[in-house]
Design a protein around this motif. Structure first.
Motif, PDB file in Angstrom:
ATOM      1  N   MET A   1       0.842  -1.193   0.000  1.00 39.81           N
ATOM      2  CA  MET A   1       0.000   0.000   0.000  1.00 39.81           C
ATOM      3  C   MET A   1       0.880   1.246   0.000  1.00 39.81           C
ATOM      4  O   MET A   1       1.850   1.328   0.731  1.00 39.81           O
ATOM      5  CB  MET A   1      -0.870   0.010   1.257  1.00 39.81           C
ATOM      6  CG  MET A   1      -1.901   1.126   1.279  1.00 39.81           C
ATOM      7  SD  MET A   1      -2.723   1.164   2.876  1.00 39.81           S
ATOM      8  CE  MET A   1      -3.363  -0.505   2.941  1.00 39.81           C
ATOM      9  N   ASN A   5      -1.804   6.320   1.407  1.00 38.17           N
ATOM     10  CA  ASN A   5      -3.024   5.747   1.962  1.00 38.17           C
ATOM     11  C   ASN A   5      -2.818   5.234   3.387  1.00 38.17           C
ATOM     12  O   ASN A   5      -3.618   4.461   3.903  1.00 38.17           O
ATOM     13  CB  ASN A   5      -3.540   4.606   1.077  1.00 38.17           C
ATOM     14  CG  ASN A   5      -4.330   5.140  -0.105  1.00 38.17           C
ATOM     15  OD1 ASN A   5      -5.060   6.109   0.031  1.00 38.17           O
ATOM     16  ND2 ASN A   5      -4.142   4.533  -1.259  1.00 38.17           N
ATOM     17  N   GLU A 325     -14.675  -0.526   4.182  1.00 40.83           N
ATOM     18  CA  GLU A 325     -13.468  -1.208   4.635  1.00 40.83           C
ATOM     19  C   GLU A 325     -13.785  -2.541   5.302  1.00 40.83           C
ATOM     20  O   GLU A 325     -13.018  -3.514   5.181  1.00 40.83           O
ATOM     21  CB  GLU A 325     -12.702  -0.303   5.608  1.00 40.83           C
ATOM     22  CG  GLU A 325     -11.332  -0.810   6.003  1.00 40.83           C
ATOM     23  CD  GLU A 325     -10.278  -0.614   4.931  1.00 40.83           C
ATOM     24  OE1 GLU A 325      -9.135  -1.073   5.124  1.00 40.83           O
ATOM     25  OE2 GLU A 325     -10.582   0.003   3.888  1.00 40.83           O
ATOM     26  N   TYR A 328     -14.357  -5.505   2.869  1.00 46.22           N
ATOM     27  CA  TYR A 328     -13.111  -5.633   2.110  1.00 46.22           C
ATOM     28  C   TYR A 328     -12.061  -6.388   2.928  1.00 46.22           C
ATOM     29  O   TYR A 328     -11.458  -7.350   2.441  1.00 46.22           O
ATOM     30  CB  TYR A 328     -12.618  -4.233   1.738  1.00 46.22           C
ATOM     31  CG  TYR A 328     -11.180  -4.168   1.261  1.00 46.22           C
ATOM     32  CD1 TYR A 328     -10.812  -4.673   0.015  1.00 46.22           C
ATOM     33  CD2 TYR A 328     -10.199  -3.569   2.051  1.00 46.22           C
ATOM     34  CE1 TYR A 328      -9.499  -4.596  -0.427  1.00 46.22           C
ATOM     35  CE2 TYR A 328      -8.888  -3.485   1.615  1.00 46.22           C
ATOM     36  CZ  TYR A 328      -8.539  -3.997   0.383  1.00 46.22           C
ATOM     37  OH  TYR A 328      -7.240  -3.915  -0.048  1.00 46.22           O
ATOM     38  N   LYS A 332     -10.582 -10.324   2.415  1.00 49.93           N
ATOM     39  CA  LYS A 332      -9.154 -10.625   2.304  1.00 49.93           C
ATOM     40  C   LYS A 332      -8.752 -11.760   3.239  1.00 49.93           C
ATOM     41  O   LYS A 332      -7.776 -12.466   2.976  1.00 49.93           O
ATOM     42  CB  LYS A 332      -8.333  -9.369   2.627  1.00 49.93           C
ATOM     43  CG  LYS A 332      -8.359  -8.323   1.512  1.00 49.93           C
ATOM     44  CD  LYS A 332      -7.633  -7.054   1.904  1.00 49.93           C
ATOM     45  CE  LYS A 332      -6.152  -7.286   2.073  1.00 49.93           C
ATOM     46  NZ  LYS A 332      -5.426  -6.027   2.380  1.00 49.93           N
ATOM     47  N   LYS A 342     -11.926  -6.736  -4.554  1.00 46.39           N
ATOM     48  CA  LYS A 342     -11.505  -5.959  -5.722  1.00 46.39           C
ATOM     49  C   LYS A 342     -11.062  -4.550  -5.319  1.00 46.39           C
ATOM     50  O   LYS A 342     -11.730  -3.875  -4.546  1.00 46.39           O
ATOM     51  CB  LYS A 342     -12.648  -5.874  -6.738  1.00 46.39           C
ATOM     52  CG  LYS A 342     -12.998  -7.216  -7.371  1.00 46.39           C
ATOM     53  CD  LYS A 342     -14.151  -7.070  -8.351  1.00 46.39           C
ATOM     54  CE  LYS A 342     -14.520  -8.418  -8.966  1.00 46.39           C
ATOM     55  NZ  LYS A 342     -15.687  -8.299  -9.883  1.00 46.39           N
ATOM     56  N   GLU A 343      -9.922  -4.115  -5.856  1.00 49.99           N
ATOM     57  CA  GLU A 343      -9.359  -2.798  -5.563  1.00 49.99           C
ATOM     58  C   GLU A 343      -9.200  -2.005  -6.850  1.00 49.99           C
ATOM     59  O   GLU A 343      -9.147  -2.574  -7.938  1.00 49.99           O
ATOM     60  CB  GLU A 343      -7.982  -2.930  -4.902  1.00 49.99           C
ATOM     61  CG  GLU A 343      -7.940  -3.728  -3.628  1.00 49.99           C
ATOM     62  CD  GLU A 343      -6.513  -3.906  -3.132  1.00 49.99           C
ATOM     63  OE1 GLU A 343      -5.574  -3.750  -3.956  1.00 49.99           O
ATOM     64  OE2 GLU A 343      -6.326  -4.182  -1.937  1.00 49.99           O
ATOM     65  N   ASN A 344      -9.074  -0.685  -6.699  1.00 50.37           N
ATOM     66  CA  ASN A 344      -8.673   0.117  -7.848  1.00 50.37           C
ATOM     67  C   ASN A 344      -7.160   0.333  -7.798  1.00 50.37           C
ATOM     68  O   ASN A 344      -6.471  -0.240  -6.950  1.00 50.37           O
ATOM     69  CB  ASN A 344      -9.436   1.453  -7.883  1.00 50.37           C
ATOM     70  CG  ASN A 344      -9.125   2.335  -6.683  1.00 50.37           C
ATOM     71  OD1 ASN A 344      -8.226   2.040  -5.878  1.00 50.37           O
ATOM     72  ND2 ASN A 344      -9.872   3.415  -6.543  1.00 50.37           N
ATOM     73  N   GLY A 347      -5.462   1.136  -4.490  1.00 48.39           N
ATOM     74  CA  GLY A 347      -5.600   0.208  -3.381  1.00 48.39           C
ATOM     75  C   GLY A 347      -6.872   0.396  -2.577  1.00 48.39           C
ATOM     76  O   GLY A 347      -6.978  -0.072  -1.440  1.00 48.39           O
ATOM     77  N   LEU A 348      -7.867   1.067  -3.157  1.00 42.37           N
ATOM     78  CA  LEU A 348      -9.128   1.316  -2.466  1.00 42.37           C
ATOM     79  C   LEU A 348     -10.151   0.251  -2.856  1.00 42.37           C
ATOM     80  O   LEU A 348     -10.201  -0.192  -4.010  1.00 42.37           O
ATOM     81  CB  LEU A 348      -9.651   2.709  -2.823  1.00 42.37           C
ATOM     82  CG  LEU A 348      -8.748   3.871  -2.403  1.00 42.37           C
ATOM     83  CD1 LEU A 348      -9.293   5.181  -2.930  1.00 42.37           C
ATOM     84  CD2 LEU A 348      -8.621   3.924  -0.886  1.00 42.37           C
ATOM     85  N   PRO A 349     -11.002  -0.166  -1.907  1.00 45.53           N
ATOM     86  CA  PRO A 349     -11.981  -1.236  -2.155  1.00 45.53           C
ATOM     87  C   PRO A 349     -13.165  -0.748  -2.978  1.00 45.53           C
ATOM     88  O   PRO A 349     -14.262  -0.536  -2.464  1.00 45.53           O
ATOM     89  CB  PRO A 349     -12.408  -1.637  -0.740  1.00 45.53           C
ATOM     90  CG  PRO A 349     -12.247  -0.393   0.068  1.00 45.53           C
ATOM     91  CD  PRO A 349     -11.043   0.311  -0.505  1.00 45.53           C
TER      92      PRO A 349
END
Length: 475
Positions: A1, A5, A325, A328, A332, A342-344, A347-349
């Motif tokens: 990460m 962030n 969060e 997410y 994990k 799934k992230e962009n 690294g955001l859910p």
């Protein structure tokens, strides 16, 4: 990460304060006045403050002793059973599902309160004129405008978060700082307007359903569910533990945020009871504004409404971040629907955020047919009960660590942690019993919780596939 962030102590503290001091501080004075006499309200605050302090200590301690278990207190459910067992998987998923549902409801309670305070500037939001009628349903102008405002706020927040977690955290920090300053000024002004005569009778019976009389202890019990809502969010730093720059900041932010919020809640709740008579308070849709207007008039009301809007914008930001969060982080760890991982590119859910807000949109429909205060009361009870299960689980897990001695190699702090965990467990159990006394609320809460079973098959299938892959690699 990326480091962009990662969250530091003050942003984590702002998340705790911002998420705790949200809709509750604006609407609870009215809800509490309905549930209890002034003595009952103060008793509920003291009891809840102590119980949540014990729970916060549990959260902070577990964050240090089990730093690998991130994503919120519901994650500890799987640790109560044998690793990899069906019981571990099912309990972890159901606890995560219930906690997520609670987050959804909590977020929308804040969004609807934002709409209530915005109506100070735009009275059309309380307009009772009929827009159209279909069968027995009549859509009023105020409800339609409120729905549009709530929807716009939810999705504007969505796109701000997608631009970067740290930037969203900084916006939440600025909003939190503004509201803390504003509310301390409210306390100072309230001290001059406080009239002890408004607290009379200090101890009085309340009428319950069916005309039954509720004594002081019963009032404290009823108010305790509502006051607990004020402290929902104390675990916010724990949820973002994996994104913290330093793990020790998680415990520090939790405790610091709790004490700031506790001072604000008790101070403001007590002062509002002394600024408005009980009948006026119970009928108020905006109790803090009505209270400040008794001192500063309409201008004071608008200033406080402005602070309230800034506060609620920050709270909405924090709660949407937290709501996305939770599933997410659970996914994990193999405890939630796999798609939520799934992230962009940042690294955001993104999938979790989108689904969370789409479902939140469904909760917003409660504003179409109900007044803001009725929608708020309904949502907070359901949401509070959804949170209590993970709080109870966290306390029990801490007890398990104490009894087994795990993470206590030198035995230091074991007895003290055991006492704290026991008190937190007793408190959580008591509030669960008190909150489920209403059969209708209990049934609806259980229905939301059990709805997760419909999706458990996906989690179980992913778990079996992961186990098979591990076995193949080890062979």
């Amino acid at each position: 990460m990326s480091n962009g962030n990662k969250l530091g102590l003050w942003i984590l503290t702002a998340l705790v304060v911002g998420n705790m001091v949200g809709s509750g501080i604006f609407m609870l004075p009215r809800s509490l006045a309905e549930a209890a006499s002034p003595a009952g309200v103060m008793g509920a605050w003291l009891l809840t403050g102590f119980g949540v302090l014990m729970t916060a200590l549990v959260f902070g301690n577990l964050a240090l002793r089990k730093p690998n278990l991130t994503g919120g207190p519901q994650i500890y459910a799987k640790e109560l059973f044998k690793p990899g067992s069906k019981a571990s998987l099912l309990s972890g998923f159901m606890a995560s599902w219930g906690y997520w549902i609670g987050n959804l409801a909590g977020n929308i309670a804040i969004v609807t309160t934002f709409a209530g305070y915005l109506s100070t500037f735009f009275p059309v939001m309380t307009n009772q004129a009929a827009l159209f009628t279909v069968g027995s349903f009549t859509l009023k102008v105020g409800n339609a405008v409120t729905f549009v405002v709530c929807t716009a706020l939810l999705w504007a927040t969505h796109f701000i978060i997608l631009r970067g977690l740290e930037n969203a955290g900084k916006l939440n920090f600025a909003a939190t700082a503004a509201k803390v300053i504003g509310f301390f000024l409210f306390i100072v002004i309230g001290l001059f307007a406080f009239q002890s005569s408004n607290l009379v009778p200090f101890v009085a019976d309340k009428a319950g359903d069916g005309g039954a009389t509720i004594g002081l202890f019963g009032q404290v019990k009823n108010a305790a569910v509502a006051t607990l809502w004020a402290f929902i969010g104390v675990e916010s730093a724990v949820v973002f533990a994996s994104r913290a720059k330093n793990q020790v900041d998680v415990k520090r932010a939790t405790m610091l945020g709790l004490f700031i919020a506790l001072a604000l809640y008790i101070g403001i709740s007590t002062l509002v009871m002394g600024m408005l008579d009980q009948n006026t308070l119970m009928k108020s849709e905006k109790p803090l504004i009505d209270a400040i207007q008794t001192v500063l008039g309409p201008i004071g009301g608008k200033l406080l409404a402005g602070i309230g809007l800034i506060s609620l914008l920050g709270s909405t930001m924090g709660w949407v971040m937290l709501s996305a969060e939770v599933p997410y982080q659970a996914a994990k760890q193999g405890l939630f629907i796999p798609a939520f991982m799934k992230e962009n590119k940042k690294g955001l859910p993104v999938f979790s955020l989108t689904v969370t807000n789409v479902l939140g949109q469904l909760f917003i429909f409660s504003t179409v047919s109900n007044s803001i205060s009725k929608a708020f009361d309904f949502i907070i009870v359901v949401a509070t009960l959804s949170y209590l299960i993970p709080y109870f689980i966290s306390s029990v897990f801490q007890l398990k660590l104490v009894f087994t001695g795990e993470t206590y190699e030198n035995g230091k702090g074991r007895v003290a942690d055991g006492i704290v965990a026991a008190l937190s467990t007793i408190y959580s159990t008591w509030v669960i019993i008190a909150g489920t006394a209403d059969l209708k609320t209990f049934a609806f809460g259980m229905l939301l919780l059990l709805s997760g079973i419909l999706f458990y098959g996906q989690v179980k299938k992913n778990h079996v596939q992961s186990q098979s892959e591990q076995d193949r690699l080890s062979a």
